[in-house]
Design a protein around this motif. Structure first.
Motif, PDB file in Angstrom:
ATOM      1  N   PHE A 256       0.933  -1.115   0.138  1.00 25.48           N
ATOM      2  CA  PHE A 256      -0.001  -0.018   0.003  1.00 25.48           C
ATOM      3  C   PHE A 256       0.759   1.105  -0.028  1.00 25.48           C
ATOM      4  CE2 PHE A 256      -2.509   3.481   2.212  1.00 25.48           C
ATOM      5  CZ  PHE A 256      -3.611   3.276   1.544  1.00 25.48           C
ATOM      6  N   ALA A 257       2.002   1.299   0.699  1.00 26.50           N
ATOM      7  CA  ALA A 257       2.688   2.550   0.953  1.00 26.50           C
ATOM      8  C   ALA A 257       3.654   2.555  -0.308  1.00 26.50           C
ATOM      9  CB  ALA A 257       3.760   2.144   2.260  1.00 26.50           C
ATOM     10  N   ALA A 258       3.994   1.505  -0.871  1.00 30.39           N
ATOM     11  CA  ALA A 258       4.787   1.546  -2.124  1.00 30.39           C
ATOM     12  C   ALA A 258       3.968   2.146  -3.291  1.00 30.39           C
ATOM     13  CB  ALA A 258       5.481   0.337  -2.391  1.00 30.39           C
ATOM     14  N   ALA A 259       2.695   1.674  -3.517  1.00 27.72           N
ATOM     15  CA  ALA A 259       1.883   2.089  -4.540  1.00 27.72           C
ATOM     16  C   ALA A 259       1.615   3.331  -4.344  1.00 27.72           C
ATOM     17  CB  ALA A 259       0.534   1.255  -4.435  1.00 27.72           C
ATOM     18  N   ASN A 260       1.547   4.175  -3.077  1.00 29.43           N
ATOM     19  CA  ASN A 260       1.077   5.561  -3.027  1.00 29.43           C
ATOM     20  C   ASN A 260       2.552   6.449  -3.151  1.00 29.43           C
ATOM     21  OD1 ASN A 260      -1.740   6.366  -1.673  1.00 29.43           O
ATOM     22  ND2 ASN A 260      -1.425   4.165  -1.240  1.00 29.43           N
ATOM     23  N   ASP A 261       3.639   5.843  -2.551  1.00 28.74           N
ATOM     24  CA  ASP A 261       4.718   6.576  -3.194  1.00 28.74           C
ATOM     25  C   ASP A 261       4.887   6.755  -4.613  1.00 28.74           C
ATOM     26  OD1 ASP A 261       5.570   7.011  -0.550  1.00 28.74           O
ATOM     27  OD2 ASP A 261       6.841   5.281  -0.513  1.00 28.74           O
ATOM     28  N   ALA A 262       4.811   5.693  -5.431  1.00 26.58           N
ATOM     29  CA  ALA A 262       4.750   5.862  -6.839  1.00 26.58           C
ATOM     30  C   ALA A 262       3.719   6.633  -7.567  1.00 26.58           C
ATOM     31  CB  ALA A 262       4.400   4.341  -7.602  1.00 26.58           C
ATOM     32  N   LEU A 263       2.428   6.591  -6.784  1.00 30.08           N
ATOM     33  CA  LEU A 263       1.375   7.641  -7.385  1.00 30.08           C
ATOM     34  C   LEU A 263       1.791   9.145  -7.281  1.00 30.08           C
ATOM     35  CD1 LEU A 263      -1.475   7.864  -8.457  1.00 30.08           C
ATOM     36  CD2 LEU A 263      -2.321   7.895  -6.102  1.00 30.08           C
ATOM     37  N   ASN A 264       2.254   9.346  -5.998  1.00 33.16           N
ATOM     38  CA  ASN A 264       2.661  10.599  -5.427  1.00 33.16           C
ATOM     39  C   ASN A 264       3.856  10.906  -6.406  1.00 33.16           C
ATOM     40  OD1 ASN A 264       0.649  10.758  -3.688  1.00 33.16           O
ATOM     41  ND2 ASN A 264       1.804   9.931  -2.059  1.00 33.16           N
ATOM     42  N   GLY A 265       4.787  10.344  -6.817  1.00 41.76           N
ATOM     43  CA  GLY A 265       5.902  10.594  -7.609  1.00 41.76           C
ATOM     44  C   GLY A 265       5.311  10.956  -8.782  1.00 41.76           C
ATOM     45  N   ARG A 266       4.397  10.569  -9.402  1.00 42.99           N
ATOM     46  CA  ARG A 266       4.085  10.926 -10.601  1.00 42.99           C
ATOM     47  C   ARG A 266       3.029  12.197 -10.727  1.00 42.99           C
ATOM     48  NH1 ARG A 266       4.302   5.563 -10.986  1.00 42.99           N
ATOM     49  NH2 ARG A 266       5.433   4.757 -12.875  1.00 42.99           N
ATOM     50  N   VAL A 267       2.797  12.744  -9.536  1.00 42.62           N
ATOM     51  CA  VAL A 267       2.114  13.993  -9.546  1.00 42.62           C
ATOM     52  C   VAL A 267       3.215  15.034  -9.495  1.00 42.62           C
ATOM     53  CG1 VAL A 267       0.317  15.356  -7.852  1.00 42.62           C
ATOM     54  CG2 VAL A 267       0.258  12.833  -8.413  1.00 42.62           C
ATOM     55  N   ARG A 268       2.993  16.029 -10.503  1.00 42.11           N
ATOM     56  CA  ARG A 268       4.146  17.150 -10.266  1.00 42.11           C
ATOM     57  C   ARG A 268       4.004  17.838  -9.233  1.00 42.11           C
ATOM     58  NH1 ARG A 268       4.872  21.752 -15.001  1.00 42.11           N
ATOM     59  NH2 ARG A 268       6.689  22.805 -14.203  1.00 42.11           N
ATOM     60  N   LYS A 269       5.023  18.024  -8.297  1.00 42.14           N
ATOM     61  CA  LYS A 269       4.919  18.950  -7.036  1.00 42.14           C
ATOM     62  C   LYS A 269       4.993  20.284  -7.494  1.00 42.14           C
ATOM     63  CE  LYS A 269       6.464  14.968  -4.427  1.00 42.14           C
ATOM     64  NZ  LYS A 269       7.497  14.480  -3.349  1.00 42.14           N
TER      65      LYS A 269
END
Length: 519
Positions: A256-269
């Motif tokens: 769950f944590a790994a998937a969310n890290d990957a998802l957040n990484g694809r959102v331009r900050k």
């Protein structure tokens, strides 16, 4: 004979808990209508909430009433068991009743009918309409409290998310895997792997029979329910918490944590909160004349990872010039250097300026003395006519006329005196404080932080700068700066001190009340 419609309504909870069955309501209403000799045109049943009037059967009734008002058989009333079958909203109850009344149709209750000829009927109606709303709010509050308590105990309340289905386990509401659970688990694995984009995974889920929209997919990945947890939302003073649920987890906490890290990484900050005036002090002072909007600023990363900073037009989807920040910063400093040069010229004539300004101050003092003398004379005249009137030498009419004339002049002169007393000359402060700062303007500008630079520019430019072909096309200065530039030009043209004394005051004198802005 009165033509009526019978209306019965329940919600699922009411029918189960309170026994308001549709059959019971309709039978009671029909018996009521028969004893009064009403002609029942139709009966409508509804299983819908009464929080508003957006109900299918009620909408059909209103349409029928509206149509019948134009026929020979109008509907005179809608007969309902009691007020809470009609509505559970006080304001909407009165509004709907008024709408029906305008069409010639009344709302009549079997229980709790009010005699509307009674002056107190409005209050009684308001109470009868308000009580169901109060009861609804109590029920809603109890439901939220009960739902929160159940969730704190690990139960799941509400519709099951994708990959689960609702069940009851030993009386507790919870979840178990549905046929889609394996698809959801694989979606998390794909997301954590970082090979596919979020939209590619979403489309893969759709192709495998799990329909999910673009907006829903990020919420699915972020939903802690899939890791076996329950989110308990905040309620009044109780904070939001996450507890262990009774249901089985589709994915591990690590996945769950790994998937969310990957998802957040694809959102331009995008960093909108931090202060960028240090990088872009000209922001807010630049204008695109072509598209009639302010210039913003951004950083572009080159091939070797080097960042390049630009001021750009904010109009979307158009090609417009972008300006490297260094180029524009140098252009602005060139303008500041000209102001600095002008300040140095004016500064060399400081003693002459002060003498010129003191002359203006002397004139003001002379005007104040003259006004005070005039006021003293008028006070003496007023005292004289008072004595004349008391001695009987003036009639009442003449006395009032003279007194009013004197009082009017006194009022006018006192106002003029107050204005002169309140006037302070900005010139000495301008020469002693502002000119020396402007004499070192460029050095001072370079030494301060971005916020101070931005404020300095706000004190110098009265309008935003427009750049065309890499040059400043228009410059409008604030009054104190324009004053300085005008004075500098005048001083350069003057050949001797006598000309300075005669002409400089006219060049430097701002309108009354003008205070040079401080940096």
């Amino acid at each position: 004979m009165k033509n009526v419609i019978v209306y019965s309504r329940v919600s699922t909870d009411e029918q189960a808990q309170q026994g308001y069955s549709l059959e019971y309501q309709e039978e009671t209403i029909t018996r009521y209508c028969q004893t009064r000799g009403y002609n029942i045109l139709a009966s409508f049943r509804e299983d819908f909430s009464a929080k508003d009037f957006n109900r299918p059967q009620w909408t059909a009734i209103v349409s029928l009433v509206k149509a019948s008002s134009k026929t020979q058989t109008p509907i005179d009333a809608i007969v309902i068991l009691r007020a809470d079958r009609f509505s559970r909203n006080l304001i909407l109850s009165f509004s709907e009743k008024a709408k029906l009344s305008a069409m010639g149709c009344e709302v009549e209750f079997v229980e709790g009918q009010v005699d509307e000829t009674n002056p107190e009927s409005l209050l009684i109606q308001a109470i009868s309409y308000a009580l169901p709303e109060i009861e609804n709010k109590k029920i809603s509050r109890r439901s939220r409290e009960g739902s929160r308590k159940a969730r704190l105990n690990g139960c799941y309340t509400g519709k099951a998310p994708i990959g689960y289905k609702n069940i009851r386990l030993d009386g507790d509401s919870t979840l178990e895997f549905s046929d889609d659970s394996s698809i959801v688990r694989e979606a998390f694995e794909k997301m954590a792997a970082g090979i596919n984009t979020a939209d590619e995974i979403r489309r893969w889920m759709n192709s495998n029979g799990v329909k999910i929209s673009k907006n829903q997919f990020p919420n699915l990945i972020r939903n802690v329910i899939y890791s076996g947890k329950i989110l308990v939302k905040a309620f009044e003073e109780q904070p939001e918490v996450i507890v262990q649920g009774l249901h089985p987890a589709i994915v591990s906490e690590e996945l769950f944590a790994a998937a969310n890290d990957a998802l957040n990484g694809r959102v331009r900050k995008m960093d909108f909160k931090s202060d960028k005036t240090e990088l872009y002090p000209l922001k807010g002072h630049l204008y695109c004349k072509k598209h009639k909007r302010s210039l913003s600023a951004y950083a572009s990363t080159g091939r070797k990872g080097v960042k390049y900073h630009y001021y750009i037009c904010t109009k979307p989807h158009v090609k417009c010039d972008r300006y490297p920040v260094d180029v524009l910063h140098n252009k602005v400093e060139d303008i500041l250097s000209k102001i600095q040069f002008s300040a140095k010229i004016v500064g060399t004539y400081k003693h002459i300026l002060k003498r010129t300004f003191e002359t203006g101050s002397t004139n003001r003092k002379s005007s104040i003395k003259n006004l005070r003398d005039e006021i003293d004379k008028l006070n003496k005249r007023r005292e004289f006519i008072n004595n004349e009137y008391m001695d009987g030498k003036l009639s009442s009419e003449d006395y009032q006329e003279l007194k009013n004339s004197i009082n009017s002049k006194l009022f006018e002169l006192k106002n003029q005196l107050d204005e002169l007393n309140n006037q302070t000359s900005p010139f000495n402060e301008y020469v002693d404080k502002q000119i020396p700062m402007l004499e070192n303007l460029v050095e001072y500008y370079r030494s301060v932080d971005g916020k101070t630079k931005n404020r300095i520019l706000g004190c110098i430019f009265s309008e935003k700068l427009v750049f065309e072909d890499g040059e400043v096309a228009t410059i409008k200065f604030t009054k104190p700066i324009q004053l300085l530039l005008n004075a500098s030009k005048g001083l350069k043209k003057l050949e001797n001190k006598k000309e300075v004394e005669n002409d400089l005051f006219l060049q430097l004198a701002p309108p009354l009340g003008l205070e040079p802005r401080t940096l």
